[in-house]
Design an enzyme around this catalytic site. Structure first.
Site, PDB file in Angstrom:
ATOM      1  N   CYS A   6       0.781  -1.238  -0.031  1.00  0.00           N
ATOM      2  CA  CYS A   6       0.140   0.079   0.029  1.00  0.00           C
ATOM      3  C   CYS A   6       0.751   1.205  -0.098  1.00  0.00           C
ATOM      4  CB  CYS A   6      -0.977  -0.138   1.163  1.00  0.00           C
ATOM      5  SG  CYS A   6      -1.897  -1.479   1.499  1.00  0.00           S
ATOM      6  N   ARG A   9       1.816   1.485  -5.796  1.00  0.00           N
ATOM      7  CA  ARG A   9       1.922   0.580  -4.962  1.00  0.00           C
ATOM      8  C   ARG A   9       0.655  -0.027  -4.648  1.00  0.00           C
ATOM      9  NH1 ARG A   9       6.380   0.941  -1.948  1.00  0.00           N
ATOM     10  NH2 ARG A   9       5.500  -0.090  -0.258  1.00  0.00           N
ATOM     11  N   TRP A  45      -3.792  -1.604  -1.294  1.00  0.00           N
ATOM     12  CA  TRP A  45      -3.691  -3.048  -2.128  1.00  0.00           C
ATOM     13  C   TRP A  45      -4.011  -3.983  -1.204  1.00  0.00           C
ATOM     14  CZ3 TRP A  45      -2.777  -4.565  -6.870  1.00  0.00           C
ATOM     15  CH2 TRP A  45      -2.638  -5.848  -7.150  1.00  0.00           C
ATOM     16  N   ASN A 103       0.489  -0.069   5.929  1.00  0.00           N
ATOM     17  CA  ASN A 103       0.957  -0.878   5.037  1.00  0.00           C
ATOM     18  C   ASN A 103       1.700  -2.280   5.443  1.00  0.00           C
ATOM     19  OD1 ASN A 103       1.932  -2.077   2.573  1.00  0.00           O
ATOM     20  ND2 ASN A 103       3.739  -0.684   2.551  1.00  0.00           N
ATOM     21  N   GLY A 104       1.030  -3.227   5.147  1.00  0.00           N
ATOM     22  CA  GLY A 104       1.546  -4.518   5.622  1.00  0.00           C
ATOM     23  C   GLY A 104       0.499  -5.514   6.065  1.00  0.00           C
ATOM     24  N   GLU A 110       8.608 -21.210 -19.022  1.00  0.00           N
ATOM     25  CA  GLU A 110       8.336 -20.120 -18.529  1.00  0.00           C
ATOM     26  C   GLU A 110       9.640 -19.263 -19.048  1.00  0.00           C
ATOM     27  OE1 GLU A 110       6.384 -18.194 -17.354  1.00  0.00           O
ATOM     28  OE2 GLU A 110       7.328 -16.526 -16.401  1.00  0.00           O
ATOM     29  N   LYS A 129       9.228 -15.719 -21.203  1.00  0.00           N
ATOM     30  CA  LYS A 129       9.828 -14.652 -20.849  1.00  0.00           C
ATOM     31  C   LYS A 129      10.482 -13.707 -21.815  1.00  0.00           C
ATOM     32  CE  LYS A 129       7.962 -13.309 -18.131  1.00  0.00           C
ATOM     33  NZ  LYS A 129       6.924 -14.390 -17.612  1.00  0.00           N
ATOM     34  N   GLU A 135       8.204 -12.566 -24.913  1.00  0.00           N
ATOM     35  CA  GLU A 135       7.206 -11.532 -24.806  1.00  0.00           C
ATOM     36  C   GLU A 135       8.003 -10.297 -24.719  1.00  0.00           C
ATOM     37  OE1 GLU A 135       4.564 -11.722 -21.582  1.00  0.00           O
ATOM     38  OE2 GLU A 135       6.072 -12.578 -20.291  1.00  0.00           O
ATOM     39  N   HIS A 140      13.728 -36.236 -30.250  1.00  0.00           N
ATOM     40  CA  HIS A 140      12.498 -36.524 -31.309  1.00  0.00           C
ATOM     41  C   HIS A 140      12.288 -35.459 -32.218  1.00  0.00           C
ATOM     42  CE1 HIS A 140      11.850 -39.882 -28.583  1.00  0.00           C
ATOM     43  NE2 HIS A 140      12.105 -38.914 -27.473  1.00  0.00           N
ATOM     44  N   LYS A 186      -1.396  -6.145 -19.471  1.00  0.00           N
ATOM     45  CA  LYS A 186      -1.081  -6.808 -18.132  1.00  0.00           C
ATOM     46  C   LYS A 186      -1.999  -7.883 -17.825  1.00  0.00           C
ATOM     47  CE  LYS A 186       0.902  -7.774 -14.530  1.00  0.00           C
ATOM     48  NZ  LYS A 186       2.060  -8.907 -14.951  1.00  0.00           N
TER      49      LYS A 186
HETATM   50  C1  AGP Z   1       3.009 -13.564 -18.434  1.00  0.00           C
HETATM   51  O1  AGP Z   1       4.368 -13.024 -18.502  1.00  0.00           O
HETATM   52  C2  AGP Z   1       2.063 -12.897 -19.311  1.00  0.00           C
HETATM   53  N1  AGP Z   1       1.998 -11.616 -18.940  1.00  0.00           N
HETATM   54  C3  AGP Z   1       0.929 -13.825 -19.448  1.00  0.00           C
HETATM   55  O2  AGP Z   1       1.126 -14.956 -20.056  1.00  0.00           O
HETATM   56  C4  AGP Z   1      -0.064 -13.991 -18.369  1.00  0.00           C
HETATM   57  O3  AGP Z   1       0.752 -14.801 -17.256  1.00  0.00           O
HETATM   58  C5  AGP Z   1      -1.456 -14.484 -18.696  1.00  0.00           C
HETATM   59  O4  AGP Z   1      -1.937 -13.563 -19.304  1.00  0.00           O
HETATM   60  C6  AGP Z   1      -2.351 -14.927 -17.418  1.00  0.00           C
HETATM   61  O5  AGP Z   1      -2.508 -13.806 -16.808  1.00  0.00           O
HETATM   62  P1  AGP Z   1      -3.101 -13.771 -15.081  1.00  0.00           P
HETATM   63  O6  AGP Z   1      -2.132 -14.650 -14.395  1.00  0.00           O
HETATM   64  O7  AGP Z   1      -3.272 -12.571 -14.584  1.00  0.00           O
HETATM   65  O8  AGP Z   1      -4.412 -14.784 -15.465  1.00  0.00           O
END
Ligand code: AGP
Length: 615
Positions: free
Chosen positions: A2, A27, A75, A101-102, A488, A492, A495, A511, A610
């Site tokens: 927060c 925050r 938050w 905040n905490g 993963e 990273k 993207e 394979h 996001k």
């Molecule tokens: C991951 O780096 C991406 N931003 C994306 O794959 C994300 O994980 C996916 O859209 C799922 O989002 P969520 O965890 O908010 O559901």
């Protein structure tokens, strides 16, 4: 996380606090509130929503005059985002107000004790408990506010950065800190309090950053007196001359939110297991699981539904749940699950994983599963989000706001929650020995420190990134618990640097994918000591013999892979089940540095958002 802001001096407090809250919205932005003292009484206004909503509320609700006040942007960690749960909170008498905040871990037991003493509560927050504990101490011990705060905080377990005001002592604000940041801006006969320096940077460059377990009484004209909460000893204030600019401070001094969030992971993991992992007592406390334990123990399978990075966390969970709790797990892309007419029964337990709690495909998949009678458990990072509200029960990751589009601390905190659940179920089912259970709890408690250790390779990782930043394609390989980490790592890189990358189980190379290997193809291989190490080494040899470039993510002290690879990046040793929490760190940093070297928009990569709230 927060944002807290306070002011005491000669200016009108409201404009200072309001602008300060706007700067701290990164925050947390679930709700906002302010309390001002005009010489007669405390005037308080608060609302669900953003600081802009608070501004509208204040203009219609209170006379925003006064030269002392405190403000908060929330938050949510306890209690959904709404007006009542917003800060500041009054004590029962109305004489005291607090912003916090905490997380107060033992707030429930403190609340029960206060209720017995006749206190009443209007919100679901831990913060309202704290302000009434302070009031109770002040009354019963007949002490001033500062002493009451000190005595109360010695009864509290958890993390806090607080500011407390007593309308009967209007020339001071009492602040205290443990685990959450708190800065005091030193002006000319005026003082500022904030989570970081952004709210007061234009008024003063002089700041005191409280250390953990320190409190301070900030007195108009008289200045700041700092004491140790535990033993009341005086602390000589260390006043810093700030060099950073506004933008740098919002990002905690990091160039991008993504880098800040990568480095926040030790604290994010600690905040996520705080109050749940009791290693010394050998217990895991998770009310969402405890209240539904029969469903988890009686189910024939767990179906994980998620997207993107959250799906990768779910795949890690498959390996962990099946290895420890011996419960069959299927991991489904939510976007596929919702349309493929899946077989779902009332015996099924569904775990939905989502950082934002707003991903449309995951939300739709949850509704489908519920319509077929399944029990749905959510793992979300946003309190009160759509998915958090749609699931039957859940457990929050306490990662704090994740601003960078590329998910990092959400991934490791999701794995932390899922590991806690798997261990808890394994203990309940007796599928893990007592000693092994305790060993896992103790090792999990050491993970934040080991993540910190892994982060120390940042400079070396940046050099490796320089070597491979111009690659057109990359491969990521892992086995067992680290196969999902390979996926993963590839995501990273894709993207944020826009370099094509694929993750594979290391053994899958022969394979087909090994046909891709040549000198232009960097291969990032997770080759930690735990988990089929010898087999991964032979996979590396197969690639080496075809002139592939190898970057090994290895356990500290590794020799075999070091002799084979072009580069190695070390992570501390840990239990095999916990290796994903460490091996993902170098892959996050590699992607970050490659993207920066390629001048990409790291926090807001092209074509992405996001939170994917559309299909
Ligand atoms: C991951 O780096 C991406 N931003 C994306 O794959 C994300 O994980 C996916 O859209 C799922 O989002 P969520 O965890 O908010 O559901």
């Amino acid at each position: 996380m927060c944002g807290i802001v306070g002011y005491i001096g000669e200016r009108e407090a409201y404009p200072v606090i309001l602008e300060g809250l706007k700067r701290l919205e990164y925050r947390g932005y679930d709700s906002a509130g302010i309390a001002l003292y005009d010489g007669q009484d405390i005037k308080l206004s608060k609302t669900k929503g953003k600081v802009a909503d608070l501004e509208k509320r204040v203009s219609s609700e209170i006379d925003a005059s006064g030269t002392v006040g405190i403000g908060h942007t929330r938050w949510a960690t306890h209690g959904v985002p709404n007006d009542v749960n917003s800060h500041p909170h009054y004590s029962n008498s109305g004489n005291l107000v607090i912003i916090h905040n905490g997380i107060i871990e033992n707030y429930e037991s403190l609340k029960q004790e206060l209720i017995k003493r006749g206190y009443t509560f209007t919100s679901d927050t831990d913060t309202e408990v704290l302000i009434n504990l302070i009031e109770d101490v002040k009354k019963n011990e007949n002490v001033k506010l500062g002493k009451a705060v000190q005595i109360a905080l010695n009864q509290v377990v958890g993390a806090y950065a607080i500011a407390v005001f007593d309308k009967n002592k209007p020339n001071e604000i009492v602040v205290a800190k443990l685990g959450s940041p708190l800065a005091i801006g030193i002006g000319d006969d005026e003082f500022f309090i904030a989570s970081d320096a952004t709210p007061f940077l234009e008024y003063t460059k002089k700041a005191i950053y409280l250390e953990d377990e320190e409190m301070a009484i900030v007195r108009r004209k008289k200045g700041v007196k700092i004491r140790k909460i535990k033993n009341d000893s005086l602390v000589a204030p260390y006043v810093q001359e700030l060099q950073m600019n506004l933008e740098q401070i919002v990002k905690g001094g990091y160039e991008h939110f993504m880098l800040k969030e990568i480095h926040e992971q030790p604290n994010a993991i600690k905040d996520t297991y705080r109050g749940r992992l009791r290693a010394k007592e050998g217990i895991i406390k998770m009310s969402g699981i405890d209240d539904n334990i029969e469903k988890f123990l009686n189910t024939n399978r767990i179906i994980v539904i998620a997207c993107g990075t959250s799906w990768h966390a779910g795949l890690v969970a498959e390996y962990i749940f099946e290895d420890l709790a011996r419960i069959p797990v299927e991991v489904e892309y939510a976007s596929e699950f919702r349309y493929r007419n899946p077989i779902i029964t009332e015996n099924d337990v569904v775990i939905a994983i989502s950082q934002s709690g707003e991903t449309a495909d995951t939300l739709a998949a949850i509704k489908l599963a519920k319509s077929k009678g399944a029990f749905v458990f959510g793992v979300c990072n946003v309190v009160g989000s759509s998915i958090a509200r749609e699931t039957h029960a859940g457990a929050y990751t306490h990662a704090g706001p994740e601003i960078g589009v590329a998910s990092t601390k959400a991934f490791t905190t999701q794995i932390t929650v899922l590991t806690l659940i798997a261990l808890k179920l394994a203990k309940e089912k007796g599928s893990i020995s007592n000693s092994n259970f305790h060993l896992h709890l103790q090792e999990l408690e050491l993970i934040p420190g080991k993540v910190e250790q892994a982060l120390k390779s940042d400079a070396h990782i940046k050099q490796v990134a320089e070597t491979y930043k111009d690659a057109k394609n990359c491969l990521y390989l892992g086995r067992g618990f680290n196969f999902p980490v390979a996926l993963e790592g590839a995501l990273k890189l894709k993207e944020i640097s826009y370099i094509h990358a694929e993750g594979y189980p290391a053994a899958e190379m022969k394979h087909g994918p090994i046909a891709l290997i040549d000198e232009q193809m960097p291969v990032f291989v997770i080759a930690t000591k735990k988990g089929h190490y010898e087999k991964v080494v032979s996979n590396i040899q197969e690639i080496k013999s075809r002139k592939g470039k190898i970057i090994g993510i290895v356990t500290e002290g590794d020799v075999d892979v070091k002799n084979l690879a072009d580069h190695t990046i070390e992570v501390p040793e840990t239990l095999e089940v916990l290796t994903p929490l460490l091996t993902t760190i170098p892959l996050q940093l590699l992607s970050y540095h490659i993207a920066v070297l390629l001048n990409k928009n790291v926090d807001q990569p092209r074509n992405l958002a996001k939170s994917v709230t559309v299909e």
